[in-house]
Design an enzyme around this catalytic site. Structure first.
Site: not given
Length: 479
Positions: A451, A455
């Site tokens: 992450h 995304d």
């Protein structure tokens, strides 16, 4: 007699060093040509180093657990025959041969003597560590680092406080030179390690994360544990069975490496998962219909793995930002799609051989690559380069009956896809005539991604694309 230098052979484009795990031959032992002399190990693969000549092992220039660079001389073998010299008679040969051999032998002896001096790493007086201190230290320091420490009077406490940037946290030449250059600008360590070394102790999670935030260079695809070179003393103590019945078994070398890699990966990447259920009835039916003919024609078994790998490679071409790696604050976009294929070994350990340029393979080529790497992994015959250069990894947790899982990213990659078990389930089937319930073959895809750079939109869209390609599989296609 002539003397032959046994060197560490080149093991692959991305492999620069190896660790000596065992000497199969000792000084004085006779060695035949092509006979294994010692065992070595890289981060992923164990292998043997054979001798190119017949003779007697007269010197071992490195010891067990020493790290050796490719091309370095690791031993000296005294061959049974001298250098052949053409001569008109036996008497002439007896005189000419020593003269012809003397110069090369003298050069080799000089090289061996230089290697001895280099490995011995003599130390200077003052605060520099003694040879006994180096020998008793739990950490590995190269002869060059030892020499610099001796010349600069760097104490053992100071040397152990340096955070190494080399493989497995080892102190490199640049590390110690940088330490010496900044030595006067920071407090000198005495009996306690410097603050940087304290951060490497795996108790405070925040400090561990800071250490782990320096991923291994993408060029080598190595995972380097942040704390491997700064072990806590308490961790070395062997546990004791209180009731006397529990069995205590030390991890083997590969399991220790896997343990370090997994911890380092979790400390480095912000793991996020996306899950999606896929109808793979079309793939199931096509394989059932064609697997026998495929094996007869190609001599290869057709499993689900190459079919899935072919689809995942196509999805990576559609989403190139999943085919990247991270190095510090930089993102490296990979030109080639090299799929790692996690494989379980008979001893329970895990290894990840890599299918190079997977997007350029058709189904036949993919099946051959999958079967070849899988068979050689089980037989322990993988080469070091077979596990290097991966850009994305796939693991089949369904092999062991798992419906889905949350796999850990193979650093410095940014994603890994887990394939769950294929199950027959009741499902709603939509048709032009209406909806009805039918039996379908379905599976779950579990996508773990980093992450920091991926995304949810990208991570979710990628696994959705894989599912779409699986469900749109053409049942009328040929091999």
């Amino acid at each position: 007699m002539a003397r032959f230098e046994l060197k560490l052979p080149k093991m692959g484009e991305s492999v620069a060093e190896a660790t000596i795990t065992n000497w199969l031959k000792q000084v004085g032992d006779h060695i035949d040509a092509d006979e294994a002399v010692l065992e070595i190990a890289t981060d992923k693969v164990d292998s043997e180093v054979p001798s190119e000549v017949s003779g007697t092992l007269v010197e071992q220039l490195f010891h067990k657990d020493d790290v050796v660079k490719v091309g370095q001389t690791i031993g000296i073998i005294e061959t049974e025959g001298g250098v052949a010299v053409d001569a008109p008679s036996e008497a002439t040969t007896a005189v000419a041969a020593p003269e012809a051999v003397a110069a090369p032998v003298a050069e080799i002896e000089k090289t061996v003597e230089a290697a001895r001096d280099f490995v011995a790493a003599p130390v200077a007086s003052g605060q520099a560590p003694t040879r006994e201190e180096y020998h008793n230290s739990d950490k590995f320091y190269s002869p060059l680092v030892k020499n610099i420490a001796a010349q600069e009077n760097v104490s053992m406490a100071e040397l152990e406080s340096i955070n190494g940037t080399g493989a497995e946290g080892r102190v490199t030449k640049n590390d110690i030179l940088e330490y010496v250059a900044n030595r006067g600008k920071q407090p000198v360590a005495t009996s306690r390690p410097a603050p940087a070394a304290t951060q490497a102790i795996p108790e405070p999670p925040v400090q561990q994360t800071a250490q782990a935030a320096q991923p291994a260079p993408a060029a080598t695809n190595e995972q380097r544990p942040a704390t491997s070179d700064q072990p806590a003393p308490a961790a070395k103590a062997m546990p004791v069975s209180v009731n006397g019945q529990d069995e205590i078994v030390e991890m083997d070398r590969m399991r220790k490496l896997i343990s370090q890699y997994m911890v380092q990966s979790v400390q480095t990447s912000a793991h996020v998962q996306s899950f999606i259920e896929v109808d793979v009835t079309a793939i199931w039916d096509w394989r059932e219909k064609n697997k026998t003919a495929f094996e007869k024609r190609e001599g290869e078994k057709l499993t689900f793995t190459p079919i899935f790998m072919e689809i995942i490679a196509r999805a990576l071409k559609d989403f190139p930002l999943m085919n990247i790696s991270v190095e510090g604050d930089y993102i490296i976009k990979k030109k080639n799609i090299n799929l790692g294929m996690a494989a379980a070994l008979p001893n329970g350990n895990l290894i990840v051989p890599v299918i190079k340029n997977a997007d350029q393979l058709n189904l036949i080529g993919m099946a051959k690559a999958v079967n070849d790497l899988g068979n050689r992994a089980k037989a322990g015959k993988l080469k070091p380069d077979d596990t290097q250069g991966g850009t994305y990894t796939v693991t089949n947790v369904g092999t062991f009956g798992s419906v889905f899982g949350t796999p850990i990213i193979n650093q410095p990659q940014v994603g890994i896809l887990a394939l769950g078990a294929i199950r027959k389930v009741p499902a709603v089937i939509e048709t032009e005539e209406g909806d009805f319930i039918g039996i379908r073959k379905k599976m779950f895809l579990s996508h773990s991604y980093d992450h920091r750079v991926v995304d949810g939109a990208l991570g979710g869209s990628f696994v959705k694309r894989v599912a779409e390609l699986m469900e749109a599989f053409d049942e009328n296609r040929t091999f």
